[in-house]
Design an enzyme around this catalytic site. Sequence first.
Site, PDB file in Angstrom:
ATOM      1  N   PHE A  48       0.858  -1.181   0.000  1.00  0.00           N
ATOM      2  CA  PHE A  48       0.000   0.000   0.000  1.00  0.00           C
ATOM      3  C   PHE A  48       0.892   1.227   0.000  1.00  0.00           C
ATOM      4  O   PHE A  48       1.775   1.361   0.845  1.00  0.00           O
ATOM      5  CB  PHE A  48      -0.910   0.021   1.228  1.00  0.00           C
ATOM      6  CG  PHE A  48      -1.856   1.197   1.244  1.00  0.00           C
ATOM      7  CD1 PHE A  48      -3.063   1.142   0.565  1.00  0.00           C
ATOM      8  CD2 PHE A  48      -1.526   2.359   1.919  1.00  0.00           C
ATOM      9  CE1 PHE A  48      -3.930   2.227   0.557  1.00  0.00           C
ATOM     10  CE2 PHE A  48      -2.380   3.448   1.921  1.00  0.00           C
ATOM     11  CZ  PHE A  48      -3.587   3.382   1.233  1.00  0.00           C
TER      12      PHE A  48
ATOM     13  N   ASP B 212       9.308   2.861   1.092  1.00  0.00           N
ATOM     14  CA  ASP B 212       8.128   3.556   1.606  1.00  0.00           C
ATOM     15  C   ASP B 212       8.115   3.375   3.118  1.00  0.00           C
ATOM     16  O   ASP B 212       7.745   2.327   3.630  1.00  0.00           O
ATOM     17  CB  ASP B 212       6.867   2.974   0.968  1.00  0.00           C
ATOM     18  CG  ASP B 212       5.587   3.591   1.519  1.00  0.00           C
ATOM     19  OD1 ASP B 212       5.641   4.292   2.548  1.00  0.00           O
ATOM     20  OD2 ASP B 212       4.520   3.333   0.926  1.00  0.00           O
TER      21      ASP B 212
ATOM     22  N   LYS C 254       3.005  10.365   8.268  1.00  0.00           N
ATOM     23  CA  LYS C 254       2.371   9.860   9.481  1.00  0.00           C
ATOM     24  C   LYS C 254       3.034  10.422  10.750  1.00  0.00           C
ATOM     25  O   LYS C 254       2.883  11.592  11.059  1.00  0.00           O
ATOM     26  CB  LYS C 254       2.320   8.346   9.458  1.00  0.00           C
ATOM     27  CG  LYS C 254       1.295   7.791   8.449  1.00  0.00           C
ATOM     28  CD  LYS C 254       1.072   6.317   8.613  1.00  0.00           C
ATOM     29  CE  LYS C 254       0.034   5.765   7.631  1.00  0.00           C
ATOM     30  NZ  LYS C 254      -1.350   6.133   7.977  1.00  0.00           N
TER      31      LYS C 254
END
Length: 404
Positions: free
Chosen positions: A138, A223, A252
């Site tokens: 993702f 990532d 995040k």
Amino acid sequence: MSQTPTRADFDHYMVPNYAPQQAVPVRGEGSRLWDQEGREYIDFAGGIAVNGLGHCHPVLVEALTAQANRLWHLSNVYTNEPALALARSLVERTFADKVYLCSSGGEANEAALKLARRWAHDHHGEHKHRIVSFSQSFHGRTFFTVSVGGQPKYAQGFGPVPGGIVHGEYNDLDSVRNLIDDDTCAVMVEPMQGEGGIIPAVPEFLQGLRDLCDAFDALLIFDEVQTGAGRTGSLYAYQQYGVTPDILTSAKSLGGGFPVGAMLTTDRVAKAFAIGTHGSTYGGNPLASAVALAAVEFIDTPEVLEGVKHRHDLFREHLEAINRQHGVFREIRGMGLLIGAEMAPAYEGRARDILPLALEEGLMALIAGPNVLRMAPSLVIPEADIAEGMARLERAVARLVAGQ
């Protein structure tokens, strides 16, 4: 506001792409939240691994408040002191020589993918545009990133996906050997798959990807949107693996709850983003940069990072105790404070059923797919909150087992 909003207002006014829980939190402090009714919750979700220092941490509140009284926004026609300080801090703490700032993980990954293709185009020509990613990965919700991500459901119904993207199997180096070639510009990988089920990479897998990228002059993109900013017990997970990427993305926990993202890379690669090739309206925003700098400086300390590893052990001990009593988990895995508990065969696909039960018991948790209960709490969650939160989780699991 002339009247207090309610959960029913979501269904009435908001686009229905989310299905939020019925409780509406209105206040947070540390690892605890309170809803409109004054009910208290312990937060094991962390805003999906975003609230790295919990809610309203005084260091972040101070940074935001101070900057809010100075300067909010300029655009990229100008630079600003907080953005420059954040970029310098990230460069000094990582492999990177250059930083690109944006507003989210999806933006950071979009920039990373565009940079990789632009770099390959400039150095090798138009043919070198292929991207290798992995099943169940993702990387965000932009059209490019959902196409690179290995979960087709997120791209379905939106028309033809961009070409030149192929997917191997995570932790299976042979699958990558069968896909990578001279037309490959980049391999994009999460050091630990988050949405894909909290699956850490095998060290040999990441090193093998590094070696393959070197052999084919492709760029290795990590990532670290979910694994970065202290989540795994190092500032970035690549530092634990000893494998250095060419490009790294972060978001995040980087902002501790304030929207911010960053793409880190080397001088060799950064040159491909010449003036005008890419941009972000809010990228390098002074408010976001000031908060992110405070978060990075607070997190990247031995006290916090060693504390993450210690708290990981506590979470695992509690989850194993719950499992000995109820037998609901097949495997408990993860790194640092990104932890997944995969459901046992008898409870296949029922991780989601735990969430409303946990909420009723006063605990907020997450899932990573239908079969993995996910926890991504504050990196500095008090041990007393871990113990109390696990007691609440045990009651929720007991109710699941009892068929309630």
